[in-house]
Design a protein around this motif. Structure first.
Motif, PDB file in Angstrom:
ATOM      1  N   GLY A 253      -6.184  20.089 -20.008  1.00  0.00           N
ATOM      2  CA  GLY A 253      -5.974  19.090 -21.044  1.00  0.00           C
ATOM      3  C   GLY A 253      -4.536  18.687 -21.271  1.00  0.00           C
ATOM      4  N   ILE A 254      -3.586  19.388 -20.645  1.00  0.00           N
ATOM      5  CA  ILE A 254      -2.165  19.074 -20.787  1.00  0.00           C
ATOM      6  C   ILE A 254      -1.693  18.304 -19.557  1.00  0.00           C
ATOM      7  N   PHE A 255      -0.935  17.238 -19.786  1.00  0.00           N
ATOM      8  CA  PHE A 255      -0.331  16.473 -18.695  1.00  0.00           C
ATOM      9  C   PHE A 255       1.143  16.842 -18.549  1.00  0.00           C
ATOM     10  N   GLY A 256       1.570  16.950 -17.303  1.00  0.00           N
ATOM     11  CA  GLY A 256       2.991  16.949 -17.018  1.00  0.00           C
ATOM     12  C   GLY A 256       3.391  15.492 -16.868  1.00  0.00           C
ATOM     13  N   VAL A 257       4.453  15.082 -17.541  1.00  0.00           N
ATOM     14  CA  VAL A 257       4.865  13.679 -17.546  1.00  0.00           C
ATOM     15  C   VAL A 257       6.345  13.595 -17.228  1.00  0.00           C
ATOM     16  N   LEU A 258       6.695  12.654 -16.365  1.00  0.00           N
ATOM     17  CA  LEU A 258       8.100  12.375 -16.074  1.00  0.00           C
ATOM     18  C   LEU A 258       8.465  11.065 -16.731  1.00  0.00           C
ATOM     19  N   GLU A 259       9.443  11.100 -17.629  1.00  0.00           N
ATOM     20  CA  GLU A 259       9.931   9.903 -18.302  1.00  0.00           C
ATOM     21  C   GLU A 259      11.322   9.583 -17.782  1.00  0.00           C
ATOM     22  N   GLY A 260      11.590   8.295 -17.583  1.00  0.00           N
ATOM     23  CA  GLY A 260      12.889   7.929 -17.048  1.00  0.00           C
ATOM     24  C   GLY A 260      13.046   8.498 -15.655  1.00  0.00           C
ATOM     25  N   TYR A 261      14.150   9.192 -15.409  1.00  0.00           N
ATOM     26  CA  TYR A 261      14.408   9.742 -14.086  1.00  0.00           C
ATOM     27  C   TYR A 261      14.074  11.233 -13.992  1.00  0.00           C
ATOM     28  N   HIS A 262      14.561  12.029 -14.951  1.00  0.00           N
ATOM     29  CA  HIS A 262      14.369  13.470 -14.827  1.00  0.00           C
ATOM     30  C   HIS A 262      14.002  14.146 -16.148  1.00  0.00           C
ATOM     31  N   ASP A 263      13.495  13.390 -17.103  1.00  0.00           N
ATOM     32  CA  ASP A 263      13.047  13.982 -18.364  1.00  0.00           C
ATOM     33  C   ASP A 263      11.584  14.388 -18.220  1.00  0.00           C
ATOM     34  N   VAL A 264      11.319  15.695 -18.226  1.00  0.00           N
ATOM     35  CA  VAL A 264       9.958  16.197 -18.061  1.00  0.00           C
ATOM     36  C   VAL A 264       9.382  16.577 -19.425  1.00  0.00           C
ATOM     37  N   ILE A 265       8.159  16.146 -19.666  1.00  0.00           N
ATOM     38  CA  ILE A 265       7.476  16.397 -20.934  1.00  0.00           C
ATOM     39  C   ILE A 265       6.097  16.963 -20.651  1.00  0.00           C
ATOM     40  N   LEU A 266       5.671  17.927 -21.468  1.00  0.00           N
ATOM     41  CA  LEU A 266       4.288  18.385 -21.445  1.00  0.00           C
ATOM     42  C   LEU A 266       3.588  17.730 -22.622  1.00  0.00           C
ATOM     43  N   TRP A 267       2.422  17.143 -22.354  1.00  0.00           N
ATOM     44  CA  TRP A 267       1.788  16.264 -23.341  1.00  0.00           C
ATOM     45  C   TRP A 267       0.278  16.446 -23.324  1.00  0.00           C
ATOM     46  N   ASN A 268      -0.300  16.710 -24.509  1.00  0.00           N
ATOM     47  CA  ASN A 268      -1.745  16.719 -24.659  1.00  0.00           C
ATOM     48  C   ASN A 268      -2.131  15.466 -25.437  1.00  0.00           C
ATOM     49  N   PRO A 269      -2.666  14.441 -24.766  1.00  0.00           N
ATOM     50  CA  PRO A 269      -2.972  13.176 -25.457  1.00  0.00           C
ATOM     51  C   PRO A 269      -4.101  13.291 -26.466  1.00  0.00           C
ATOM     52  N   ALA A 270      -4.995  14.275 -26.304  1.00  0.00           N
ATOM     53  CA  ALA A 270      -6.143  14.393 -27.209  1.00  0.00           C
ATOM     54  C   ALA A 270      -5.718  14.838 -28.600  1.00  0.00           C
ATOM     55  N   ILE A 271      -4.704  15.720 -28.670  1.00  0.00           N
ATOM     56  CA  ILE A 271      -4.256  16.225 -29.971  1.00  0.00           C
ATOM     57  C   ILE A 271      -2.854  15.717 -30.333  1.00  0.00           C
TER      58      ILE A 271
END
Length: 394
Positions: free
Chosen positions: A136-154
C-alpha cells in the motif's frame, strides 16, 4: 392525527435507535475485530470517528499488519477485489492523481468510479515518478532526487533524508522500493552510475532503511549499465534490466537485489528473443503473480514473457504478443490480466484492454480530466500501513 398503530411504530423505531449503541457495545469484541479486518481502507478511515476505542484499534501497527494480511490473502484472486489502480496525470504544471478499483476496470459489468487523490507536494519541480508500491506504500521520486514514501489511501507521506550522493559525478540514476520481510523493514535502493563514452566506469548502490531512517552504501555493482526504469519488486527481490557486451554484441541480463540480505547477482537470465525483428527496449513487470519481461519492438509489437517458475531460466514462456496500433501512440505497459485473459495496458496516454483471443483493443471507461494528460498508471493494494510506522511504536 396519528393512529395508535402509527404511534406504536414510531415508539418502536425510537426504542430501536436507542438500543443500537447498546447492541454495539454488547457485541463480542472478537466479532467486531473480524468485521473491521475485512473492511476496505476507505471505510475504516471513516469508522475511526465512531469511538476512541475504534480509532486506537485501527491505528495500531498490529491491526495494520493484520488488515494487510487479510487483503493479501486475495492478492491473486482473479476478481482483484482488493486491488486498486492509481493514475498520475500532468495537466500543464499541475500534477493530478486519481484512483479506482481495479475490478471495475477489468470487468465492465460495473461502472468505474474515479476518486481524486491528493498528490504528495514537497518538491518545487512539477514532476512525479512512481518507483513501485509495496503493502500500500508507494516509493515516489519528485523532481530529480527527492524520494518520498507515500500511502495515497490514508494520505500519509514521509520525505527521506538525502543519500549524500555526489550528483555531479554520477549522471545516471535508478531507484527501487521493496519490503524486507525478514527484518520487517521498508527499503529504497538507489543505484548511481558514472559512465564515459557509453562504458560503465563505476556503479554504486545505496540502501535506505525506513526502520533506521538512514542510508548506507553496500557492495558496488561491477557489471554493465543498469536500465533507468525503476526496479520491480517481486518475491523479496528487486529486479532491473542490465546491459553489457559479449564480444562485439550487446547482451542483456536481469540484475536481482535481495532486499533482506542486500546482496545482488545477475543470474536471472532473460528468454531467448530474436533481435532480427528490429530495435527493442526491455522492461520488467509482474502479471498473474509471475515475473515478466516486456520486449518492445519499435512500432511493431510488445512481447510479454512470463517466468512460470521463479529462478528457473528454462521456465520462460511467451504469454502474449501485443501488436502496435496506429490508433494509439506511445509505449505499451501491461498492468494486469483479467479473469477472461484480457490484458490491461497503459498504451501511451490511454488505458486499454487487449483481447489476445480476437486480437482487439477495447477502450476502458477510465478517463482523466484531460484525456491526453495521463503520465503513469500502477496497480496496488490499499492498506493502513503508514510510512511513519516506526516513528511511534505501540
Amino acid at each position: 392525527m396519528e393512529s395508535s398503530q402509527e404511534r406504536c411504530c414510531l415508539s418502536q423505531k425510537d426504542h430501536d435507535e436507542d438500543q443500537n449503541p447498546m447492541l454495539l457495545a454488547s457485541f463480542p469484541q472478537e466479532i467486531i475485530l473480524e468485521i473491521l479486518l475485512r473492511l476496505p481502507v476507505r471505510s475504516l478511515s471513516r469508522f475511526r470517528c465512531v469511538s476512541k476505542q475504534w480509532c486506537s484499534l485501527t491505528s495500531s501497527s498490529k491491526f495494520m499488519k493484520s488488515h494487510l494480511e487479510k487483503s493479501n490473502e486475495h492478492e491473486r484472486d482473479d476478481n482483484y477485489t482488493n486491488r486498486s489502480l492509481l493514475l498520475v496525470s500532468m495537466d500543464g504544471f499541475e500534477i493530478k492523481t486519481k484512483s479506482c478499483f481495479l475490478h471495475s476496470v477489468l470487468h465492465n459489468n460495473s461502472p468505474v468510479k474515479m476518486l481524486d487523490v491528493e498528490p504528495p507536494k514537497r518538491a518545487i519541480y512539477p514532476s512525479l515518478y512512481l518507483l513501485g508500491s509495496c503493502n500500500g506504500i508507494f516509493g515516489v521520486l519528485e523532481g530529480y532526487h527527492d524520494v518520498i514514501l507515500w500511502n495515497p489511501a490514508i494520505k500519509h507521506l514521509k520525505k527521506l533524508p538525502n543519500s549524500g550522493t555526489n550528483f555531479r559525478r554520477y549522471k545516471i540514476f535508478t531507484y527501487g522500493f521493496g519490503y524486507d520481510e525478514l527484518n520487517d523493514d521498508y527499503k529504497v535502493v538507489e543505484i548511481c552510475c558514472y559512465a564515459r563514452l557509453g562504458i560503465n566506469r563505476e556503479t554504486i548502490i545505496n540502501v535506505y532503511s525506513l526502520r533506521s531512517n538512514s542510508w548506507r552504501r553496500i557492495k558496488d555493482y561491477e557489471g554493465g549499465m543498469i536500465s533507468c526504469s525503476p526496479g520491480v519488486f517481486f518475491n523479496g527481490v528487486l529486479h532491473w534490466v542490465a546491459v553489457h557486451k559479449e564480444g562485439m554484441k550487446r547482451a542483456y541480463s536481469i540484475l536481482s537485489l535481495n532486499v533482506s540480505s542486500e546482496t545482488h547477482e545477475t543470474r536471472l537470465m532473460q528468454p531467448q528473443y530474436d533481435e532480427k525483428d528490429g530495435v527493442f527496449y526491455l522492461t520488467i513487470g509482474v502479471l498473474k503473480g509471475r515475473l515478466c519481461l516486456f520486449c518492445r519492438y519499435y512500432e511493431q509489437k510488445t512481447d510479454v514473457w512470463m517466468m512460470n517458475a521463479y529462478g528457473n531460466k528454462e521456465s520462460w514462456s511467451k504469454f502474449a504478443s501485443i501488436p502496435y496500433s496506429l490508433n494509439n501512440l506511445g509505449h505499451i505497459s501491461p498492468l494486469s490480466v483479467s479473469r477472461s485473459g484480457e490484458i490491461l495496458l497503459q498504451y501511451g496516454r490511454s488505458l486499454m484492454l487487449y483481447n489476445k483471443a480476437d486480437d482487439k483493443f477495447i477502450e476502458t471507461e477510465v478517463k482523466m480530466d484531460d484525456p491526453t494528460s495521463l503520465k503513469e498508471a500502477a496497480t496496488y493494494t490499499e492498506s493502513l500501513v503508514s510510512p511513519h510506522l516506526y516513528d511511534v511504536r505501540d
